[in-house]
Scaffold this motif. Sequence first.
Motif, PDB file in Angstrom:
ATOM      1  N   LEU A 154       0.817  -1.303  -0.022  1.00 54.25           N
ATOM      2  CA  LEU A 154       0.166   0.049   0.044  1.00 54.25           C
ATOM      3  C   LEU A 154       0.795   1.369  -0.070  1.00 54.25           C
ATOM      4  O   LEU A 154       0.618   2.375   0.633  1.00 54.25           O
ATOM      5  N   SER A 155       1.927   1.333  -0.739  1.00 54.78           N
ATOM      6  CA  SER A 155       2.838   2.356  -1.001  1.00 54.78           C
ATOM      7  C   SER A 155       3.458   2.815   0.477  1.00 54.78           C
ATOM      8  O   SER A 155       3.916   3.802   0.526  1.00 54.78           O
ATOM      9  N   ARG A 156       3.496   1.989   1.320  1.00 54.79           N
ATOM     10  CA  ARG A 156       4.204   2.221   2.606  1.00 54.79           C
ATOM     11  C   ARG A 156       5.661   2.667   2.346  1.00 54.79           C
ATOM     12  O   ARG A 156       5.999   3.488   3.221  1.00 54.79           O
ATOM     13  N   ASN A 157       6.238   1.870   1.342  1.00 52.78           N
ATOM     14  CA  ASN A 157       7.805   2.277   1.289  1.00 52.78           C
ATOM     15  C   ASN A 157       7.802   3.713   0.961  1.00 52.78           C
ATOM     16  O   ASN A 157       8.706   4.414   1.488  1.00 52.78           O
ATOM     17  N   ILE A 158       7.056   4.373   0.255  1.00 50.60           N
ATOM     18  CA  ILE A 158       7.132   5.745  -0.162  1.00 50.60           C
ATOM     19  C   ILE A 158       6.403   6.467   1.033  1.00 50.60           C
ATOM     20  O   ILE A 158       7.124   7.376   1.667  1.00 50.60           O
ATOM     21  N   VAL A 159       5.513   6.229   1.459  1.00 49.11           N
ATOM     22  CA  VAL A 159       4.489   7.059   2.412  1.00 49.11           C
ATOM     23  C   VAL A 159       5.381   7.003   3.717  1.00 49.11           C
ATOM     24  O   VAL A 159       5.558   7.987   4.601  1.00 49.11           O
TER      25      VAL A 159
ATOM     26  N   SER B  33      -4.725  10.492  -1.792  1.00 49.86           N
ATOM     27  CA  SER B  33      -4.079  11.051  -3.014  1.00 49.86           C
ATOM     28  C   SER B  33      -5.226  10.738  -3.957  1.00 49.86           C
ATOM     29  O   SER B  33      -6.121   9.958  -3.575  1.00 49.86           O
ATOM     30  N   TRP B  34      -5.167  11.439  -5.024  1.00 43.72           N
ATOM     31  CA  TRP B  34      -6.473  11.653  -5.853  1.00 43.72           C
ATOM     32  C   TRP B  34      -6.269  11.242  -7.310  1.00 43.72           C
ATOM     33  O   TRP B  34      -5.149  11.489  -7.762  1.00 43.72           O
ATOM     34  N   ALA B  35      -7.150  10.676  -8.125  1.00 48.33           N
ATOM     35  CA  ALA B  35      -6.886  10.517  -9.483  1.00 48.33           C
ATOM     36  C   ALA B  35      -8.104  10.420 -10.306  1.00 48.33           C
ATOM     37  O   ALA B  35      -9.117   9.880  -9.631  1.00 48.33           O
ATOM     38  N   GLY B  36      -8.003  10.988 -11.555  1.00 47.27           N
ATOM     39  CA  GLY B  36      -9.131  10.602 -12.374  1.00 47.27           C
ATOM     40  C   GLY B  36      -8.614  10.018 -13.699  1.00 47.27           C
ATOM     41  O   GLY B  36      -7.471   9.850 -14.095  1.00 47.27           O
ATOM     42  N   ALA B  37      -9.366   8.862 -14.288  1.00 39.55           N
ATOM     43  CA  ALA B  37      -9.148   8.092 -15.346  1.00 39.55           C
ATOM     44  C   ALA B  37     -10.067   8.475 -16.423  1.00 39.55           C
ATOM     45  O   ALA B  37     -11.150   8.418 -16.370  1.00 39.55           O
ATOM     46  N   VAL B  38      -9.566   8.513 -17.684  1.00 39.76           N
ATOM     47  CA  VAL B  38     -10.360   8.539 -19.109  1.00 39.76           C
ATOM     48  C   VAL B  38      -9.918   7.114 -19.571  1.00 39.76           C
ATOM     49  O   VAL B  38      -8.735   7.269 -20.043  1.00 39.76           O
ATOM     50  N   VAL B  39     -10.831   6.376 -20.035  1.00 34.87           N
ATOM     51  CA  VAL B  39     -10.413   5.288 -20.878  1.00 34.87           C
ATOM     52  C   VAL B  39     -11.417   5.558 -22.198  1.00 34.87           C
ATOM     53  O   VAL B  39     -12.550   5.725 -21.979  1.00 34.87           O
TER      54      VAL B  39
ATOM     55  N   ARG C 128       3.418  15.566  -2.640  1.00 31.63           N
ATOM     56  CA  ARG C 128       4.650  15.823  -3.198  1.00 31.63           C
ATOM     57  C   ARG C 128       5.285  14.904  -3.693  1.00 31.63           C
ATOM     58  O   ARG C 128       5.435  13.358  -3.220  1.00 31.63           O
ATOM     59  N   ILE C 129       5.506  14.925  -5.181  1.00 29.98           N
ATOM     60  CA  ILE C 129       5.870  13.779  -6.017  1.00 29.98           C
ATOM     61  C   ILE C 129       7.598  13.823  -5.803  1.00 29.98           C
ATOM     62  O   ILE C 129       8.345  14.833  -6.136  1.00 29.98           O
ATOM     63  N   LEU C 130       7.977  12.554  -5.539  1.00 33.16           N
ATOM     64  CA  LEU C 130       9.686  12.688  -5.202  1.00 33.16           C
ATOM     65  C   LEU C 130      10.549  12.308  -6.484  1.00 33.16           C
ATOM     66  O   LEU C 130      11.476  12.654  -6.734  1.00 33.16           O
TER      67      LEU C 130
ATOM     68  N   LYS D  43       2.854  11.272  -0.493  1.00 37.21           N
ATOM     69  CA  LYS D  43       1.717  10.413  -0.711  1.00 37.21           C
ATOM     70  C   LYS D  43       1.828   9.055  -1.491  1.00 37.21           C
ATOM     71  O   LYS D  43       2.863   9.179  -2.369  1.00 37.21           O
ATOM     72  N   GLY D  44       1.081   7.956  -1.175  1.00 38.32           N
ATOM     73  CA  GLY D  44       1.418   6.891  -2.237  1.00 38.32           C
ATOM     74  C   GLY D  44       0.221   7.208  -3.455  1.00 38.32           C
ATOM     75  O   GLY D  44      -0.481   7.604  -3.432  1.00 38.32           O
TER      76      GLY D  44
END
Lengths: 280, 159, 694
Positions: C498-503, C555-561, C585-587, C651-652
């Motif tokens: 769950l993205s713990r490595n980053i978060v 963290s948030w996202a939108g997708a269009v397919v 913040r994107i590393l 954030k993850g």
Amino acid sequence: MAGESVFIPETLAEFFTTSARLPDALIFAGGTDILRTQAGRMIVFPRNVISIREIDEISEASRTERYLDLGAAMTIAEVADLGEKVVPPVLYETLKLFAVPGIRNLATVGGNLLCTERRMDLFVPLSILDARVEVRRATGSRWIPLSRLVAPDGRIGIDKGEIVAHIRIPSDLFELNLARKVGSHHYPDPATGVFCCCAKTSKGILSDFRLAFAGERYFRSRDIENVINGKNLPLTDRDVETVLDAYREELAEDLGPTLRQQFVNLTGWALSYLTEKGYE
Amino acid sequence: MIIGFILNGDDVSARVEPGDRLVDVLREQFRLIGAKAGCYAGRCGSCTILLDSRAVPSCMVPAFAARNTEIITIEGFSQTVDYLDIERGFQRAGIETCGYCTAAKVLTAHALLDKNPDPDDEAIRAALSGIQCRCNEPSGLVAAVREAAVARQRRIYGR
Amino acid sequence: MAGRLSGGTRFIDDIAVPGLALALVLRADSPRGRIKSLRLPDLPPGYAVVTAADIGGTNRLSALDASLPLLADTEVRYSGEPVAIIAGPDPVVLQKLLAFSWVEIEEAVPALDFENYMNDQVARRRSLSLGDPKTAFTQASSVIEGTYRTGPQAHCYSEPQGAIAVPGSGGMIVHSSTQWPYHVRDTVASALGIDAKLVVVKTADIGMHMDGKLWYPSLVAAHAALAAAKLGKPVKLLLTREEDFRFTPKRAPSVIRHRTALDQNGDILAAEVKILVNVGAYGPLASEILDRMCIGAMGACACPNLTVEALAVTTNIPPLDAFNGMGLSQAFFAAESQASRIAGFARRNPTEWKLRNLLSKNAILATGGSMKEDVPAEKILQQIASASDFDRKYAAYELLKNTRKDFSDGPLRGIGVAFCYQGNGFSGSGEERENYSVELTLDKDSKLSIRTSANSGSAMTVRIWKELAGSILSVPVDQISLEPVSTDLVPNSGPSTLSRNIVVITRLIERCCHAIQKQRFRDPLPITVKRVNKLPSALHWNAARLSGDPFAQYSWAGAVVEVEIDAVTMESRVRHVWLCVDGGRILSRDRARQMLEAGCVHAVGWASREFVSFVDGKIPRDLFYRYHELALDEAPPVSVEFVENDKDQIKGLGDLPYNCVPAAYCAAVSQATGGSFEHIPLPEDALPIHMEEE
């Protein structure tokens, strides 16, 4: 496992000597069809195996004005490497849709044709190109059509001690050359199907129409082809419907609903090239 | 049976059973572990090697079929100048591979460039289509092979 | 990087240990029953068999709230359940021994269905209630219902599950391909009945794990260790890919029913959500998955009046558990598909409908807590709509759909949109309840070493850590080392999921660095600092009642397919995926982009092609040969964009594609065909059958 033996002849003469001694041996060429459903660590082979990979006589192509000869032990990639100018278009297109590159580098033409479970990709274009197969035995050879190499029920039309040596493709020119694959392109699957269509025209007449499809079943009907051969071009909507109906009827029992629908649609699509809409 | 072949430029021989797969012989008898015994079904491509200059999954090759062939694994290939082009391409594109499929990608990219020095995106994607890995990141891989092509052209033709 | 490119890896199968024996697993071939007897052939010298009776310690593996036997003792609960381990030097001999071994089972009627479950199949039950849904439903001007199904997905991680166990001096060294080294250590120690300190777990390269290496590696490691202990020799147990595919856990499938009450504008008044998730045998991660599904029941929509009822159901098939997006991805698929259906019903543009119904700051969450952050819905949806030309295409495809005649009109097209979040720092059940920590030492010659048990599998993540530490402490990156993961040398940093490595890990490293920075001007080097993960104190969470603020941040996202369906072959193809992300913040943009692009491809795979089914409780053998991920020449082009923001929260992001791409895909296919597809992966014949019916 223990007790198995592998023989690797380097000439056809050596092959015939070995196979006379071991008539039940498995003949191994590219091996992809044998290995692809064996995901255990060790490959399970029958007791004796004859590998034909090192026999040069059946691993090369040759060409005359009238035909192209492919060695049965040529790989798919080797055939494709002959190039677009040499390989008939409908076959060339099928080669491009064949599995993945690594498998194309191993699988052989002969092995692909001789799969008993179902007709694999190359059977379709080679069949409509009216290719013939050279079957060699120690004492001579005979030429048979593909339909006799593998019967519709999967029975193989060559005897013990015989080997498929070459595939001969007549150098006919077709104006229309179409090849499509449905389902998985990369791995054989019950939902996979290969469709090919070729047509020749002469003086505004459809002179030679050929169409075949291999899915769970292989299908080609010369009777239906002959229904439209000789028709004036462009074909009318009625011509197209007649042919489609004929195929629908023929295929009612042979294929699952999806493949059947796909085949009928593909046929309609191919025929549309010969109608006003698509014909140039 | 004992088979002889050329492995990374050396004449070698190996004692193999009919049911042995080439990938296991390379890994166990020769300790060449860059090719991974992934699926044993020719599906994932992780065991790719160059067999007579063509990229093939070595799990789909019985060891006996390697007789009289020339085999190059990633260990041998990484000692060549050709490798440096691919390495440069991958580094320039900044892609990260998982390590399991990496040898396959490098060798396949090389085999592609060997035949087609200036492949378009479609050719690159098609060439790599036999490598199934969750780390596949399509645009990065395409960029890596393109960069490798550029590096190779520059090295060979000085442009 | 170069080392890895040229083949210098260290997966389980790459590790050379002198005198290494091999092991195979004898599995039950019946989904449910009682073991009557175990028939084993006579063993040649140098070979050994381990059964439940040979286990010196505890025959149990615990994962969160559930547990399962290491080796089935009396009872079998799934086809493929391990019953014995056979070990010895020669793989061919082992294969023969296995072929001649046999587990005799007195069969019982298996529970294979989870939708029509019996009460004794229920592993966990959860419910949520908010506002006054009953009254709201009576006031509704319309009610929309939908049932959404998600299928299992195979992880297809880099290397199959495996472990090497090396016995010695009263203990055991275990090489494991795991996301959770300390879990392996504790499981192995308890299996052997020895002190946990006598077991040292070293991680091998893990590559891509897709959350498939959380607890199962502990089982494999225990098997290897038991065999090694009995044989008195190092033992490697590495599943074949086929074995792994058929018998190890898959993504848990679900059925989610939505009933939504709408006002006269088509906006949400109230909702009722019923969740069923199939957790297979034993349901090892049932609680975690179910809780996350409840929390995400409404997706990112606000709903003041809500009831959620959720059940985790066990079945006699292999354990089903985590895959990237665990729980939330299933919930979001259903919620966002329902959102598309509502927008279609209300004849409203889906993005415009979403903007009125999505969560916003201070909105009440399903769990009764409140959204503490700004929700960048408008920014994301506008950006992604403009990148994909969504509004024009959506309208055009609606129009085209009604005017087409046959295949000469060209392919059918559709476009869909979905919005989602990824919750970071789940305050829920298991993830952060222990004192997970990271330790850093700045030594006398100003070299920095980082010690964590986090198994990242990513060179880029490691680089992010080093660059971050280097920038805080002004230490060159080449002076910073990451200790190899070995449980005797690094602290327990928890599971890498769950993205713990980053978060989590990145933040702990950051905190350690700041602490060292403070100390280094007072104290002499070396300085060692350890920091323990703590959840933000402002959050209120009641795990037992599932109420409060479930996540530390979002963290948030939108997708269009956009999809295209070939009118001739009726095959669908994704033309393009657009993903727009607000990830704080994107590393490393490169790393984030790559991960998200690959994630989009796997999410499309899950939604369209990666089809797993169980026949008589077992994945049929031929399915192994038919299952495949999207190949490189089939993968859609993916555009990833980031919403610019100046937040400093790390954030993850990794789960985001799985939470929004599948729903967008289904919406697109539904538009293209005029059908209503609510099941992923789409059943193989779904499109042709639907189109034939037309």
